[in-house]
Write an enzyme that holds these catalytic residues in place. Structure first.
Site, PDB file in Angstrom:
ATOM      1  CD  GLU A  29       8.607   2.546 -20.933  1.00 32.31           C
ATOM      2  OE1 GLU A  29       9.122   3.508 -20.354  1.00 32.31           O
ATOM      3  OE2 GLU A  29       9.205   1.874 -21.784  1.00 32.31           O
ATOM      4  CB  SER A  33      19.135   1.278 -25.105  1.00 24.38           C
ATOM      5  OG  SER A  33      19.975   2.391 -25.320  1.00 24.38           O
ATOM      6  CB  THR A  93      -0.921   0.052   1.242  1.00 22.42           C
ATOM      7  OG1 THR A  93      -0.099   0.143   2.409  1.00 22.42           O
ATOM      8  CG2 THR A  93      -1.797  -1.190   1.365  1.00 22.42           C
ATOM      9  CG  HIS A  94       0.570   4.333   1.306  1.00 22.21           C
ATOM     10  ND1 HIS A  94      -0.204   5.472   1.240  1.00 22.21           N
ATOM     11  CD2 HIS A  94      -0.002   3.541   2.244  1.00 22.21           C
ATOM     12  CE1 HIS A  94      -1.198   5.383   2.117  1.00 22.21           C
ATOM     13  NE2 HIS A  94      -1.098   4.207   2.733  1.00 22.21           N
ATOM     14  CE  LYS A 133      17.501   1.026 -20.100  1.00 19.62           C
ATOM     15  NZ  LYS A 133      17.415   2.430 -19.779  1.00 19.62           N
TER      16      LYS A 133
END
Ligand code: ARG
Length: 469
Positions: A298, A285, A163-164, A291
């Site tokens: 996204e 990348s 949570t949070h 990467k």
């Protein structure tokens, strides 16, 4: 391509106008660049209409047959070489009718009896949106199957629950994935409800007031797979609720997909390392060789913004329009087409991600050990085994966490004498409650994270989806 120059008065409504539209008028008016996507629906609705006109004796049977054959020929041409874009013909409706006239001659002019482009476009677009709803539901079904399959595999795999975005209590990965299954199931029900509501046929409402010809709207509605004709001609030609219903369901669904994408983005980051994304849904990348980026996730997160934008665009288009049709409504199609494309891609991307991701369960379990995720279990143990009121137990547990934290160790690594120093009612059976396994196993309330509960939910969902267990 007749999109340059000015070609005199329009053949469909030219009688009223002496000169042809100015270049800017032609361009702003033309919807053919995008509404050609409706060609299949336009042909189907025209065939249903012509058949009904013939059956009712409104046009001669041989004209109806000629029109039907001609429409098939137009469809075959579109199929083979695409829909020609001539701005002078404005839209798919006039493009098709004009080609029909070239192919079969004057009988083509009888097709538009007892209808208007207003009820025509309302019908075509409803048919298109209905297909989009079916496609979304099919895609979501695959996503549900993938979620249920992975949740079944991981009903007992322990991870930190947050949570949070702070470690809260241990949960299972299966439970986490089934949370998304719940969201997707609601999405499916929203699309299904939208489909029921939209499945009424506006054809025969004509321009706005209905028609004086003895048409049979029930026949055309049935021919096009609608449950019944609509009940009010003014509403029928100016209603775009069906498109908004679709976009609202799509927006809500995209929001869920975006949240799921965000989970994968976080989980795939190196500090988390909870998941290895499938190569097929990642990119590299151009400069950093190490990467592997979660671009698909996204973009799903990004697409949801655009889909919500499409909903907003159509709502704002509609909100100030008096009855009945206004040309603003021609702008209804691009946002719906765009949203449908983005939603289809997003559903497929997330289905692949869920189905093919490698969950790094050892990393998840190790993370669940951190952050004193079983502190609540100590408090619950005090309540259950020692009869301590929960508020007091919470306080005692806080002191234990503070002590463990100061030594840099886990709660269950605190020696018994230290725990008893905090509260003498603690005995050595407490250790049985402090492991992450014991913590999740204890949460067997209906809908809780206990592996036994998760397995039940997975089995129920699998049955509902018609999967083998
Ligand atoms: N292309 C138009 C649209 O999509 C068809 C309806 C035209 N109706 C009219 N009254 N001009 O909205």
């Amino acid at each position: 391509m007749g999109n340059s120059g000015n070609s005199g008065s329009n053949q469909m409504w030219g009688g009223r106008f002496a000169a042809g539209p100015s270049a800017i008028m032609r361009e702003i008016n033309a919807s053919i660049p995008f509404d050609k996507a409706l060609w299949r629906q336009d042909i189907a609705a025209s065939k249903a209409h012509a058949d009904m006109l013939g059956a009712q004796g409104i046009i001669a049977a041989d004209d109806a047959a000629l029109i039907a054959g001609g429409l098939d020929r137009v469809a075959a041409e579109y199929e083979a070489s695409g829909v020609p874009e001539n701005w002078d013909l404005e839209d798919i409706h006039m493009t098709t009718e004009s080609r029909l006239a070239e192919l079969i001659g004057p009988a083509a002019g009888r097709l538009h009896t007892a209808r208007s482009r207003n009820d025509q476009v309302a019908t075509d677009f409803r048919l298109w949106v209905r297909d989009a709803v079916d496609q979304a539901m099919n895609g979501l079904l695959d996503l549900q199957k993938a979620l249920v399959a992975r949740a079944g595999e991981h009903a007992g795999s322990i991870m930190p629950g947050f949570t949070h975005l702070q470690t809260a209590q241990p949960v299972t990965l299966g439970h986490h994935l089934m949370a998304y299954h719940e969201m997707v199931a609601r999405d499916v029900s929203r699309f299904a409800a939208a489909r029921v509501r939209m499945n009424e046929c506006p054809l025969g409402s004509a321009a706005l007031a209905g028609t004086g010809f003895p048409i049979d709207r029930t026949r055309t509605a049935a021919a096009l797979g609608f449950d019944r004709p609509t009940r009010n001609s003014l509403d029928s030609v100016s209603d775009r609720d069906f498109a908004l219903d679709y976009l609202m369901a799509a927006a809500q669904c995209s929001l869920h997909l975006s949240r799921l994408a965000e989970e994968f983005i976080i989980w795939a980051s190196q500090p988390f390392g909870f998941v290895t994304l499938p190569d097929s849904l990642s990119t590299g990348s151009s400069i950093m060789p190490q990467k592997k980026n979660p671009d698909a996730a996204e973009l799903v997160r990004g697409h949801s913004g655009r889909i919500i934008g499409c909903l907003t665009a159509l709502m704002i288009t509609m909100k100030g329009l008096p009855l009945a049709y206004s040309k603003d409504m021609q702008n209804d199609k691009p946002p719906v087409f765009e949203a449908a494309n983005l939603l289809g891609l997003s559903i497929a991307a997330m289905t692949g991600m869920v189905a093919e991701a490698t969950f790094r369960t050892e990393r998840m379990r190790a993370a669940a050990e951190l952050g004193y995720a079983t502190a609540t279990d100590l408090a619950d143990w005090l309540v259950r085994a020692a009869g301590v009121p929960f508020r007091e137990a919470h306080h005692i547990t806080g002191a234990a966490v503070k002590l463990a934290e100061s030594r840099g160790i886990a709660l269950d690594q605190l020696p018994l004498e230290d725990l008893q120093g905090i509260d003498p009612r603690i005995d050595d059976s407490v250790y049985g409650a402090l492991s992450v396994e014991a913590s999740v196993a204890a949460r067997a309330s209906h809908g809780g994270t206990a592996p036994s509960e998760v397995s039940k939910r997975v089995a129920e969902a699998a049955r509902a989806l018609g999967l083998e267990e």
